[in-house]
Design a protein around this motif. Structure first.
Motif, PDB file in Angstrom:
ATOM      1  N   LYS A 117       0.703  -1.269  -0.129  1.00 34.03           N
ATOM      2  CA  LYS A 117       0.154  -0.147   0.159  1.00 34.03           C
ATOM      3  C   LYS A 117       0.844   1.226   0.087  1.00 34.03           C
ATOM      4  O   LYS A 117       0.597   2.307  -0.982  1.00 34.03           O
ATOM      5  N   THR A 122      -1.244  -2.420  -5.741  1.00 35.42           N
ATOM      6  CA  THR A 122      -2.442  -3.126  -5.451  1.00 35.42           C
ATOM      7  C   THR A 122      -2.181  -4.713  -5.767  1.00 35.42           C
ATOM      8  O   THR A 122      -1.512  -5.016  -6.784  1.00 35.42           O
ATOM      9  N   LYS A 202      -4.042   3.378  -6.460  1.00 34.87           N
ATOM     10  CA  LYS A 202      -3.987   4.508  -5.790  1.00 34.87           C
ATOM     11  C   LYS A 202      -4.080   4.242  -4.452  1.00 34.87           C
ATOM     12  O   LYS A 202      -4.777   3.399  -3.754  1.00 34.87           O
ATOM     13  N   ASP A 204      -4.763   5.791  -1.640  1.00 34.94           N
ATOM     14  CA  ASP A 204      -6.234   6.058  -0.719  1.00 34.94           C
ATOM     15  C   ASP A 204      -7.289   4.832  -1.036  1.00 34.94           C
ATOM     16  O   ASP A 204      -7.868   4.324  -0.207  1.00 34.94           O
ATOM     17  N   GLU A 205      -7.407   4.322  -2.175  1.00 35.20           N
ATOM     18  CA  GLU A 205      -8.175   3.237  -2.580  1.00 35.20           C
ATOM     19  C   GLU A 205      -7.644   2.151  -1.895  1.00 35.20           C
ATOM     20  O   GLU A 205      -8.568   1.342  -1.407  1.00 35.20           O
ATOM     21  N   ALA A 208      -8.552   2.108   1.704  1.00 33.54           N
ATOM     22  CA  ALA A 208      -9.919   1.795   1.783  1.00 33.54           C
ATOM     23  C   ALA A 208     -10.252   0.526   1.837  1.00 33.54           C
ATOM     24  O   ALA A 208     -11.081  -0.284   2.655  1.00 33.54           O
ATOM     25  N   VAL A 209      -9.751  -0.233   1.040  1.00 35.11           N
ATOM     26  CA  VAL A 209     -10.247  -1.738   0.837  1.00 35.11           C
ATOM     27  C   VAL A 209      -9.753  -2.370   2.118  1.00 35.11           C
ATOM     28  O   VAL A 209     -10.378  -3.165   2.554  1.00 35.11           O
TER      29      VAL A 209
END
Ligand SMILES: Cc1cc2nc3c(=O)[nH]c(=O)nc-3n(C[C@H](O)[C@H](O)[C@H](O)COP(=O)(O)OP(=O)(O)OC[C@H]3O[C@@H](n4cnc5c(N)ncnc54)[C@H](O)[C@@H]3O)c2cc1C
Length: 309
Positions: A117, A122, A202, A204-205, A208-209
């Motif tokens: 991260k 990802t 990304k 922040d994405e 979030a996951v």
């Protein structure tokens, strides 16, 4: 030579080489179940060289051994382990090179997800919250919430204790399937490190996951108790063991200190002072009930180890 003398001579040899060792180490202190008697000898190699050195001497003395990562998928006997337990926890170097991450077998799988991260990569979000080591995750083809090791792994460096050589296997050679890898049938293979290929993403994405998956774990799993995660493998992709155990009225069923979790029926938890025998008796009881109610054989996902195994 007397077994105790062999163990003593091995410990001396390893200590002379600067390898961290311990005798009579309680395995309950090294497993997420908090169960297990003492290991005759515990060793903590910090790199491939030390591992090879240890393996050469164990092979010479025909000493039984087992490799342990974070101890989150293993049930050791109450009598402990008669032989040498090799802990990979110090083989934990992690390097990021573009979209590839290479991690030592002892690196934390959850920490690896955080490293990915932080590098805006990802593909390892599912690993966040799996409490194992990278080696343990590769061996088990660990997975969660639709992700599994097989989706991100590029290759694995292993030590073949039969041929006394280090080899690199590509993902395709690893025979990865549901909670299975080439390590499942080759007990003489030791995972040294693994390389994962990820995609740019990304941060922040990805974050979030990962947060969402952790929340799901906290709400569904009895993380407040010692356990080794889901006890049984799914017998078929559409058959969920937790649901069958719950429907059979076994939530809360207790033998000694081992209990079917009220929160997640697929977990056996240690509610205090559970022995390996308590867990195994409970496993046997659950298997019997499920066989009777559904005509289905359920197999343990948790590995067992004990006296000389
Ligand atoms: C609360 C909780 C939640 C969990 N959630 C999940 C989940 O979502 N998904 C999932 O797949 N699992 C889950 N697990 C189970 C466990 O975390 C995984 O199977 C993990 O991959 C095991 O890694 P480990 O390092 O702890 O392995 P260990 O328990 O140390 O070892 C497991 C097996 O792998 C072998 N092994 C370990 N390292 C090596 C190595 N370097 N070379 C060769 N063999 C080795 C051991 O000999 C043993 O047979 C959970 C467990 C707990 C306690």
């Amino acid at each position: 030579m007397d077994r105790d003398l062999v163990l003593l001579s091995l410990m001396r040899k390893f200590e002379e080489e600067g390898i961290e060792c311990a005798n009579a180490l309680p395995l309950s202190s090294k497993t997420s179940f908090k169960i297990g008697g003492p290991a005759d000898l515990a060793v903590f190699p910090k790199d491939e060289g030390e591992l090879e050195y240890i393996m050469a001497y164990l092979g010479d003395r025909e000493m039984p051994y087992i490799v342990i990562g974070n101890g989150s998928n293993i049930l050791f006997d109450d009598a402990g382990y008669r032989g040498c337990v090799i802990f990979t926890e110090r083989m934990n170097k992690v390097t990021v090179d573009g979209n590839r991450i290479t991690a030592g077998a002892g690196a934390s799988f959850t920490a690896l997800a955080v490293t990915a991260k932080n590098a805006s990569l990802t593909g390892l979000e599912f690993a966040y919250g799996i409490p194992g080591s990278v080696g343990g995750a590769v061996v088990m083809n660990a997975g969660a919430y639709g992700g599994e090791v097989a989706q991100a792994l590029e290759s694995c460096t292993l030590y073949d204790a039969e041929k006394c050589e280090v080899r690199i296997l590509t993902k395709d050679e690893m025979e990865l399937s549901y909670r299975h890898s080439i390590f499942s049938e080759n007990k003489k293979y030791i995972c040294i490190s693994a390389t994962f290929t990820l995609k740019e993403g990304k941060k922040d994405e990805i974050d979030a996951v990962m947060r969402d998956l952790m929340q799901r774990r906290i709400s569904k799993q009895p993380l407040e108790y010692p356990s080794a995660g889901s006890v049984f493998k799914r017998p078929a992709p559409d058959l969920f063991v937790g649901k069958m155990i719950e429907e059979s009225g076994l939530k809360g069923y207790t033998i000694g200190g081992a209990q079917v979790s009220e929160k997640h029926a697929g977990f056996i938890i240690n509610v205090g002072g559970a022995t390996a025998k308590d867990v195994l008796d409970l496993v046997g009881h659950i298997q019997g009930v499920i066989r009777q109610n559904y005509g289905v054989e359920i197999e343990c996902e948790i590995r067992r180890a004990g006296t000389g195994e």
